[in-house]
Scaffold this motif. Structure first.
Motif, PDB file in Angstrom:
ATOM      1  N   ARG A   1       0.814  -1.217   0.000  1.00 19.59           N
ATOM      2  CA  ARG A   1       0.000   0.000   0.000  1.00 19.59           C
ATOM      3  C   ARG A   1       0.848   1.267   0.000  1.00 19.59           C
ATOM      4  O   ARG A   1       0.438   2.304  -0.518  1.00 19.59           O
ATOM      5  CB  ARG A   1      -0.926  -0.008   1.218  1.00 19.59           C
TER       6      ARG A   1
ATOM      7  N   ILE B   1      -5.307   6.208   1.785  1.00 20.07           N
ATOM      8  CA  ILE B   1      -6.090   4.989   1.668  1.00 20.07           C
ATOM      9  C   ILE B   1      -7.454   5.252   1.039  1.00 20.07           C
ATOM     10  O   ILE B   1      -8.030   4.377   0.381  1.00 20.07           O
ATOM     11  CB  ILE B   1      -6.251   4.311   3.051  1.00 20.07           C
TER      12      ILE B   1
ATOM     13  N   LEU C   1      -7.310   4.518  -2.520  1.00 22.40           N
ATOM     14  CA  LEU C   1      -6.834   3.191  -2.885  1.00 22.40           C
ATOM     15  C   LEU C   1      -7.881   2.099  -2.687  1.00 22.40           C
ATOM     16  O   LEU C   1      -7.588   0.920  -2.885  1.00 22.40           O
ATOM     17  CB  LEU C   1      -5.579   2.844  -2.067  1.00 22.40           C
TER      18      LEU C   1
ATOM     19  N   VAL D   1      -5.948  -2.025  -3.678  1.00 27.00           N
ATOM     20  CA  VAL D   1      -4.852  -2.667  -2.950  1.00 27.00           C
ATOM     21  C   VAL D   1      -5.389  -3.779  -2.064  1.00 27.00           C
ATOM     22  O   VAL D   1      -6.569  -3.809  -1.708  1.00 27.00           O
ATOM     23  CB  VAL D   1      -4.064  -1.642  -2.085  1.00 27.00           C
TER      24      VAL D   1
END
Length: 558
Positions: A443, A509, A512, A516
């Motif tokens: 990540r 995050i 993402l 991921v």
């Protein structure tokens, strides 16, 4: 020792197939069906998603067959049979360690990211995971690789037509290209996929009689291997001589397991949009995940239709691969011409042509999607109506086919389609896989790290090939070089991404999700629905892996 599959001379130079009127009639009927499918599906193409992704509406059995049919191109039918004739059973590594595990990984692990994130292409995933420069480099690499590979399939198709009809190679190349163009323009990806399904069964109808005849003439698998024992243990035992100091020209076990089995295989099957596009056209995530796994089952047994007949040709076709004789590439057509009766020969030749068209159509249909979505829409003419991009896609299809005509003549200048393909994969697919796998499972990989992984990985893979060709470094064969070149490219690309991440901040995050590991997004159509156990991708994937292991055991003890 160099792994070679001579194709610089067209098939017609030493082989003229003896077709009867019935055989030609079967060919004409097949071509009518192909065009008919295009016309039948034309009315269903209303949007760009219909044209490029079949409206995401197809069941897994359709997409699964199309997935494997798209792979049954020139390298599969002619290339693998030719390699089997020259180098024996070691070629099965391309299937049981170099394909099936990666296909299972794609279905079990990666398809939820592709489908759940609703990306329309493989490069679009890298755009959302990293940044625009990573995306642009990936898109350019992919369109270049697509037209080069399409050219190889087109050249092989034209060479067979030259053998059949005596048509000059240049005219055969153009005529073949225009035929493939017509049915893709009519029905888009759906036309390509449904034709690929039909082509798969036509290919089987053509190859199964050949397998039966070849094994009957050589005394079955056991008789064949016994008679070929004089060629050396590496010819009839896939792992013989694969030690670091061994003599198997296919390579050593490190190159086979890590270079072919991981770097090349996973790079091709998980990032090659010509294949992934078929799974993306499935009607929901569950069907998308099953697509490559369903395809893994026929993939596991295809060596018996390509490698084994190629090995049998050494005994059945006098002078094959020798000076003045037919080339190894002629193995399958020569067997067909010698042993198949009228009618069956027509079906077999139709299967050959179907295989080449499937391979070319797969690359053209993925080329037009990536060019239209990832390059034209993102960087040249953004913000236009969907009808505009549908029109661009049709134009791009035509342009891609005509570029493929040019690259077909490039392919005609090479003496090894197998090595040509593998070299392209090590240059183009392995660096893309580095960016994917690192970005998906790490990540904290920085925004710009994907770009450097692509650039450095490509440079090292290509550099290894250049040094080998210049004689600076040495490998057992050309194919062994691609295995180690893939390892060097993967390692260098991964290291470059780690270093670049020191100076490049990762995305938060929130950006993402769906991209991921640990933050995958489920397809809304399958949320809250647990598929029955008999449809479990993991269960079916394990079954495909077990079959591959059992086939290795069978080949070793036969």
């Amino acid at each position: 020792m160099t792994l070679t599959v001579a194709v610089s001379e067209p098939l017609a130079a030493g082989l003229r197939l003896s077709l009867a009127p019935l055989d030609y009639t079967l060919l004409v009927i097949y071509f009518i069906f192909v065009i008919g499918i295009g016309f039948a599906l034309r009315r269903l193409v209303q949007t760009s998603t219909d044209f490029f992704l079949s409206g995401r509406s197809l069941p897994s059995w359709i997409t699964g067959i199309a997935f494997i049919s798209a792979n049954l191109g020139a390298i599969e039918i002619l290339g693998m049979a030719a390699s089997g004739a020259q180098y024996g059973v070691s070629v099965v590594h391309y299937y049981w360690i170099g394909a099936v595990p990666a296909m299972v990984f794609l279905g079990v692990v990666m398809m939820p990211f592709y489908y759940g994130s609703r990306v329309r292409s493989v490069p679009e995933y890298l755009l959302r995971r990293f940044d625009r420069k990573t995306h642009l480099v990936n898109a350019i690499i992919f369109v270049l690789a697509s037209v080069l590979i399409a050219g190889v399939n087109l050249f092989a198709l034209a060479a067979v037509l030259e053998s059949l009809l005596g048509i000059p190679l240049a005219i055969a190349i153009v005529a073949s290209a225009l035929f493939v163009l017509s049915y893709i323009l009519l029905g888009g990806l759906s036309s390509a996929i449904y034709n690929e399904v039909m082509q798969f069964f036509v290919i089987l109808l053509g190859l199964i009689p050949l397998i039966i005849v070849a094994l009957r003439e050589t005394g079955g698998i056991h008789g064949l291997f016994s008679k070929l024992a004089t060629q050396g243990t590496a010819f009839t035992h896939p792992w013989a001589g694969t030690g670091l100091g061994g003599h198997n020209p296919f390579g050593d076990w490190i190159g086979i397991v890590f270079g072919l089995g991981f770097c090349l295989s996973f790079a091709y099957w998980t990032t090659n949009f010509a294949e992934v596009q078929r799974a993306m056209s499935a009607k929901d995530e569950a069907n998308a995940r099953l697509t490559p796994i369903i395809a893994a089952y026929p993939k596991a047994i295809i060596p018996f239709a390509t490698v084994i007949p190629g090995m049998a040709a050494i005994l059945l076709i006098p002078g094959l691969g020798t000076a003045g004789g037919l080339t190894f590439t002629d193995a399958i057509p020569a067997l067909m011409n010698k042993y198949l009766p009228v009618g069956v020969l027509g079906v077999a030749v139709t299967g050959l042509l179907a295989a080449f068209m499937a391979g070319m159509a797969a690359n053209v249909s993925s080329f037009n999607a990536v060019w239209t979505y990832d390059i034209w829409q993102n960087y040249i003419r953004p913000g236009r109506p969907d009808s505009y991009y549908l029109r661009v896609g049709r134009i791009t299809t035509a342009v891609g086919v005509f570029i493929g005509i040019g690259t077909a003549f490039i392919a005609a200048g090479y003496n090894n389609i197998s090595n040509y393909f593998q070299a392209l994969f090590s240059f183009f697919n392995v660096p893309i896989f580095v960016a994917f796998i690192v970005g998906m499972f790490w990540r904290k990989a920085g925004r710009g790290s994907g770009f450097w992984g692509l650039i450095v990985g490509t440079a090292f893979s290509f550099g290894t090939w250049v040094l080998y060709k210049l004689g600076v470094i040495d490998f057992r064969s050309d194919i062994a070089e691609t295995q180690w070149g893939a390892i060097f490219g993967f390692a260098a690309g991964g290291l470059a991404m780690a270093v670049a991440s020191i100076w490049s901040k990762p995305k938060p995050i929130s950006e993402l999700k769906g991209l991921v590991w640990g933050h995958a997004e489920r397809d809304p159509a399958t949320v809250g629905k647990r598929p029955p156990r008999y449809k479990s991708p993991l269960l079916w994937g394990i079954g495909a892996l077990v079959i591959s292991v059992l086939l290795y055991v069978y080949i070793e003890v036969v």
